[in-house]
Motif scaffolding. Sequence first.
Motif, PDB file in Angstrom:
ATOM      1  N   GLY A 132       0.828  -0.981  -0.129  1.00  0.00           N
ATOM      2  CA  GLY A 132      -0.117   0.058   0.122  1.00  0.00           C
ATOM      3  C   GLY A 132       0.798   1.338  -0.005  1.00  0.00           C
ATOM      4  O   GLY A 132       0.584   2.066  -0.587  1.00  0.00           O
ATOM      5  N   VAL A 183       1.961   1.876  -3.360  1.00  0.00           N
ATOM      6  CA  VAL A 183       1.194   2.493  -4.346  1.00  0.00           C
ATOM      7  C   VAL A 183       1.017   3.979  -3.867  1.00  0.00           C
ATOM      8  O   VAL A 183       1.089   4.970  -4.895  1.00  0.00           O
ATOM      9  N   PRO A 226      -6.831   9.809  -6.003  1.00  0.00           N
ATOM     10  CA  PRO A 226      -7.621   8.766  -6.151  1.00  0.00           C
ATOM     11  C   PRO A 226      -6.645   7.502  -5.767  1.00  0.00           C
ATOM     12  O   PRO A 226      -6.892   6.546  -4.797  1.00  0.00           O
ATOM     13  N   LEU A 227      -5.603   7.397  -6.270  1.00  0.00           N
ATOM     14  CA  LEU A 227      -4.645   6.412  -6.180  1.00  0.00           C
ATOM     15  C   LEU A 227      -4.070   6.309  -4.857  1.00  0.00           C
ATOM     16  O   LEU A 227      -3.748   5.344  -4.271  1.00  0.00           O
ATOM     17  N   GLU A 228      -4.023   7.765  -4.135  1.00  0.00           N
ATOM     18  CA  GLU A 228      -3.640   7.762  -2.809  1.00  0.00           C
ATOM     19  C   GLU A 228      -4.431   7.193  -1.811  1.00  0.00           C
ATOM     20  O   GLU A 228      -4.038   6.492  -0.967  1.00  0.00           O
ATOM     21  N   LEU A 229      -5.769   7.394  -2.190  1.00  0.00           N
ATOM     22  CA  LEU A 229      -6.807   6.709  -1.384  1.00  0.00           C
ATOM     23  C   LEU A 229      -6.550   4.976  -1.380  1.00  0.00           C
ATOM     24  O   LEU A 229      -7.047   4.382  -0.431  1.00  0.00           O
ATOM     25  N   VAL A 230      -6.460   4.451  -2.638  1.00  0.00           N
ATOM     26  CA  VAL A 230      -6.092   3.074  -2.882  1.00  0.00           C
ATOM     27  C   VAL A 230      -5.240   2.680  -2.051  1.00  0.00           C
ATOM     28  O   VAL A 230      -5.335   1.763  -1.332  1.00  0.00           O
ATOM     29  N   GLY A 231      -4.083   3.213  -2.140  1.00  0.00           N
ATOM     30  CA  GLY A 231      -2.909   2.991  -1.185  1.00  0.00           C
ATOM     31  C   GLY A 231      -3.136   2.957   0.092  1.00  0.00           C
ATOM     32  O   GLY A 231      -2.585   1.956   0.910  1.00  0.00           O
ATOM     33  N   ALA A 290      -5.915   2.816   1.663  1.00  0.00           N
ATOM     34  CA  ALA A 290      -6.907   1.726   1.837  1.00  0.00           C
ATOM     35  C   ALA A 290      -6.139   0.244   2.138  1.00  0.00           C
ATOM     36  O   ALA A 290      -6.303  -0.597   3.069  1.00  0.00           O
ATOM     37  N   ILE A 291      -5.054  -0.010   1.446  1.00  0.00           N
ATOM     38  CA  ILE A 291      -4.614  -1.016   1.301  1.00  0.00           C
ATOM     39  C   ILE A 291      -3.564  -1.300   2.457  1.00  0.00           C
ATOM     40  O   ILE A 291      -3.465  -2.257   3.242  1.00  0.00           O
TER      41      ILE A 291
END
Length: 357
Positions: free
Chosen positions: A193, A196, A332-337, A339-340
């Motif tokens: 994460g 990411v 958006p990609l920061e939120l994905v990372g 979350a991981i």
Amino acid sequence: MWGHDCRIGQSSGIGRMFHIPLRWPLFHVQTDDQPPRDAEPFMTAEATPTHANPDRPTARQILGANGGLALAMVMWGGAFPVIEELLVSWDVVLNTCLRMGCGAAVLMMVFLITERGRILKGPVPWGKVFILGTLGFGVNSLVFTAGVANAGGANAAMVAALSPIIGAIAGRLINGEPLRRATMIAAGIAIAGCLVVVFARMREVGEFRGGAVLVLIAISLWTWYSVQAQRWLAGWSQVRIAAFTATAGVFVMLGFAAIGLALGLVGTRTDFSLPSLVMIAYLATTSNGAALVLWSNGVKVLGVSVATLFSNTIPVIAVIISFVIFDRPPLPLELVGGAIVIVGVLYGQISRMRTTA
């Protein structure tokens, strides 16, 4: 609290300086179906028998420590975006010195009031105080602030969610706690994460600035400080520990700043406008003041492995404040990372709770 005092290299300089107890091998992995060794109760007093060690915390102490840690996380979560906002108009080194200097002054005033001015009551191990202040406050604060400057407040807070993983590794190194398989898996997920998050920032700014790495270094230094302060300054109140070590750290930072200014390595950007001073005062009394005392008490009562579990809330608080107050929506990609990272940390914590239940 931190037993099993098996020090490495008794004849070595490192062993004598840091008194680091270490059990080999480092990466011994305990499976989840094995009974845990020296397992701590997970934020509960129900498992404490009436004939237990009188040094173990009471239910009231455990409840207070949990509440204090929760409040400290709110303060620290809110600090990330505030620091990012300050660094728009401040140099990293000068701002860090001012913030930490004000925080140390607040802590020292609280100490003088609560302990009636008894600054030199009993012997003071000045060498250890300055080592803790240098690494735990001086170097740590400068590295952390530089990390926030390069990674962004919300981004840095997502990386800071790795604290429980680092706390588990610190527990293995310093306290001899087993490093379970679930912890290793959780570390792998959380690190993925973080990668990411780093990639998202690289794509946004067009280069790798190392902010996430600096934040990880700062977290590691803080975890070491949290454990060693309780070992080296056993018997001191948490206010006394925070006040003395923070003040020592400020003197070290001022020395760094003076050398940097003389050599032209430190910038001179400052901002003494009212909004800037309000934010500095807020940080001095909360994240650099009260939160340090609450954190130290939590580590003393619950242990560093449990205390770091509360850091899961930091990214959420930081993202909300960044967006609502400073109008900085995360990528958006920061939120994905992020979350991981949180999924990995939660996996490790849930597995730990099951094995200690």
